[in-house]
Design a protein around this motif. Structure first.
Motif, PDB file in Angstrom:
ATOM      1  N   ARG A  50       0.837  -1.212   0.000  1.00  0.00           N
ATOM      2  CA  ARG A  50       0.000   0.000   0.000  1.00  0.00           C
ATOM      3  C   ARG A  50       0.867   1.255   0.000  1.00  0.00           C
ATOM      4  NH1 ARG A  50      -4.531   0.930   4.602  1.00  0.00           N
ATOM      5  NH2 ARG A  50      -2.665   1.243   5.865  1.00  0.00           N
ATOM      6  N   TYR A 153      -3.257  15.223   6.315  1.00  0.00           N
ATOM      7  CA  TYR A 153      -4.332  14.769   7.206  1.00  0.00           C
ATOM      8  C   TYR A 153      -5.076  15.941   7.830  1.00  0.00           C
ATOM      9  CZ  TYR A 153      -4.367   9.723   7.273  1.00  0.00           C
ATOM     10  OH  TYR A 153      -4.575   8.408   6.926  1.00  0.00           O
ATOM     11  N   GLU A 182     -15.768   7.584   6.958  1.00  0.00           N
ATOM     12  CA  GLU A 182     -15.011   6.852   7.981  1.00  0.00           C
ATOM     13  C   GLU A 182     -14.866   7.768   9.187  1.00  0.00           C
ATOM     14  OE1 GLU A 182     -11.098   5.966   6.420  1.00  0.00           O
ATOM     15  OE2 GLU A 182     -10.780   8.008   5.753  1.00  0.00           O
ATOM     16  N   GLY A 185      -9.401   8.516  11.788  1.00  0.00           N
ATOM     17  CA  GLY A 185      -8.222   7.711  11.490  1.00  0.00           C
ATOM     18  C   GLY A 185      -8.527   6.227  11.460  1.00  0.00           C
ATOM     19  N   ILE A 209      -6.413  -1.899   5.978  1.00  0.00           N
ATOM     20  CA  ILE A 209      -5.955  -3.285   5.991  1.00  0.00           C
ATOM     21  C   ILE A 209      -6.665  -4.048   7.108  1.00  0.00           C
ATOM     22  CG2 ILE A 209      -3.891  -4.708   6.442  1.00  0.00           C
ATOM     23  CD1 ILE A 209      -2.432  -2.629   4.575  1.00  0.00           C
ATOM     24  N   THR A 210      -6.894  -3.386   8.234  1.00  0.00           N
ATOM     25  CA  THR A 210      -7.673  -4.001   9.314  1.00  0.00           C
ATOM     26  C   THR A 210      -9.100  -4.238   8.836  1.00  0.00           C
ATOM     27  OG1 THR A 210      -6.386  -2.521  10.718  1.00  0.00           O
ATOM     28  CG2 THR A 210      -8.080  -3.839  11.802  1.00  0.00           C
ATOM     29  N   THR A 246      -5.158  -0.054  12.193  1.00  0.00           N
ATOM     30  CA  THR A 246      -3.954  -0.738  12.640  1.00  0.00           C
ATOM     31  C   THR A 246      -3.659  -0.433  14.103  1.00  0.00           C
ATOM     32  OG1 THR A 246      -3.042  -0.771  10.436  1.00  0.00           O
ATOM     33  CG2 THR A 246      -1.466  -0.915  12.248  1.00  0.00           C
TER      34      THR A 246
HETATM   35  N1  PMP Z   1      -8.798   5.584   7.735  1.00  0.00           N
HETATM   36  C1  PMP Z   1      -7.803   6.470   7.898  1.00  0.00           C
HETATM   37  C2  PMP Z   1      -8.026   7.886   7.508  1.00  0.00           C
HETATM   38  C3  PMP Z   1      -6.566   6.041   8.427  1.00  0.00           C
HETATM   39  O1  PMP Z   1      -5.586   6.914   8.589  1.00  0.00           O
HETATM   40  C4  PMP Z   1      -6.407   4.690   8.793  1.00  0.00           C
HETATM   41  C5  PMP Z   1      -5.105   4.210   9.356  1.00  0.00           C
HETATM   42  N2  PMP Z   1      -4.864   4.746  10.639  1.00  0.00           N
HETATM   43  C6  PMP Z   1      -7.484   3.810   8.635  1.00  0.00           C
HETATM   44  C7  PMP Z   1      -8.650   4.297   8.082  1.00  0.00           C
HETATM   45  C8  PMP Z   1      -7.353   2.359   9.002  1.00  0.00           C
HETATM   46  O2  PMP Z   1      -6.528   1.690   8.083  1.00  0.00           O
HETATM   47  P1  PMP Z   1      -5.628   0.461   8.506  1.00  0.00           P
HETATM   48  O3  PMP Z   1      -6.537  -0.577   9.027  1.00  0.00           O
HETATM   49  O4  PMP Z   1      -4.962   0.041   7.241  1.00  0.00           O
HETATM   50  O5  PMP Z   1      -4.682   0.943   9.515  1.00  0.00           O
END
Ligand code: PMP
Length: 290
Positions: A50, A153, A182, A185, A209-210, A246
């Motif tokens: 990624r 961000y 979403e 984060g 990914i989670t 994550t």
């Molecule tokens: N959405 C945002 C904006 C993020 O920054 C993250 C990662 N912290 C996620 C979702 C979750 O993604 P992942 O499971 O890959 O960490």
């Protein structure tokens, strides 16, 4: 704590990059967050892929391939003698002039930090998070694909500020059409009966990914799980709601815009997925120590 920068390790206090780095000046760069559990890095290649994809999308040349990145990550964990923690990779455009032309930056920089992280206190995993809807919208794909995990961000941070000022733990972000994207984060899931839903990437969600692991776990456990455009109605009327990320892993959401989610306590589907996720983190790992 030793930090990796462009092939060398530096003590934390000496781990520095130029003030002319466009990662700092313009947020021009991409990043990843990866967990390691019991001396094994969880889904390492998925995260590195990624990162490489995010870099390609913004035309940032990373001078390392997947195998070299993998080794650098493992070495960073190893040199710090860690077994459980969090890795942050940051690829910046590199040092350039005070204009935004990225091509004056001679080479990109790669920073790797291995540390620990606790995003939410332990009791939030037991009692759940409170959430409010934020007025700050998630950046839409017409501006910057939400699939790119970039160093920009600010809108998520503005949403987080709104949420914290409202006394909530987290902020729900909608896209420009008003669909749920979403949280600031983390990805969001809603449970209703036998179905588990999360917004598609086209709604403004990062392809977490989670999130992917949890979709798989939910299907394995017999739920009907998938992506769907969601409005706040689906969140307000859900039996259960939870976030994935994550750093956050799987965490229940129990209150949204003053409404209790379900009975206001973490529900059975969430608890079961938290358990299955924890189990899964013991596999799909790359060993740090030979
Ligand atoms: N959405 C945002 C904006 C993020 O920054 C993250 C990662 N912290 C996620 C979702 C979750 O993604 P992942 O499971 O890959 O960490």
């Amino acid at each position: 704590m030793k930090v990796y920068i462009d092939g060398e390790f530096f003590e934390e206090a000496e781990a520095k990059i130029s003030v002319f780095d466009h990662g700092l000046l313009y947020g021009d760069g991409v990043f990843e967050g990866i967990r390691f559990y019991g001396g094994g890095v969880f889904l390492l290649d998925e995260h590195l892929q990624r990162l490489l994809d995010s870099a390609r999308a913004i035309h940032l040349q990373i001078a390392m391939d997947l195998a070299e990145l993998r080794e650098a990550v493992l070495e960073t964990v190893r040199i710090n003698g860690l077994r459980d923690g969090y890795i942050r990779l940051v690829a910046t455009r590199g040092s350039g002039g005070l204009g935004l032309n990225p091509y004056v930056c001679r080479r990109s920089s790669m920073i790797i930090i291995a540390s620990t992280i606790q995003l939410y206190p332990e009791e939030k995993y037991r009692d759940g998070l409170t959430v409010v809807t934020c007025s700050t919208r998630r950046t839409g794909p017409a501006a910057l694909s939400p699939t790119v995990k970039s160093l920009n961000y600010l809108n998520n941070i503005l949403a987080k500020i709104e949420a914290l000022h409202a006394g909530a733990d987290e902020g729900l972000m909608l896209n420009e059409q008003g669909y749920v994207a979403e949280c600031t984060g983390d990805n969001i899931f809603v449970v209703r009966g036998n179905t588990i839903r999360t917004p598609p990437a086209t709604s403004g969600a990062l392809r977490g990914i989670t999130r992917q692991v949890v979709l798989e776990l939910a299907k394995e456990a017999g739920w009907e799980a998938g992506e769907e455009n969601l409005t706040r109605y689906e969140v307000y009327t859900a039996d259960e709601c939870f976030l994935t990320g994550t750093a956050a892993e799987v965490i229940p959401l129990v209150r949204i815009d003053a409404r209790p989610v379900g009975d206001g306590r973490p529900g059975p589907a969430t608890l079961e997925l938290m358990r299955r996720f924890r189990e899964r983190t013991a596999s799909c790992t790359t060993p740090v120590y030979p």
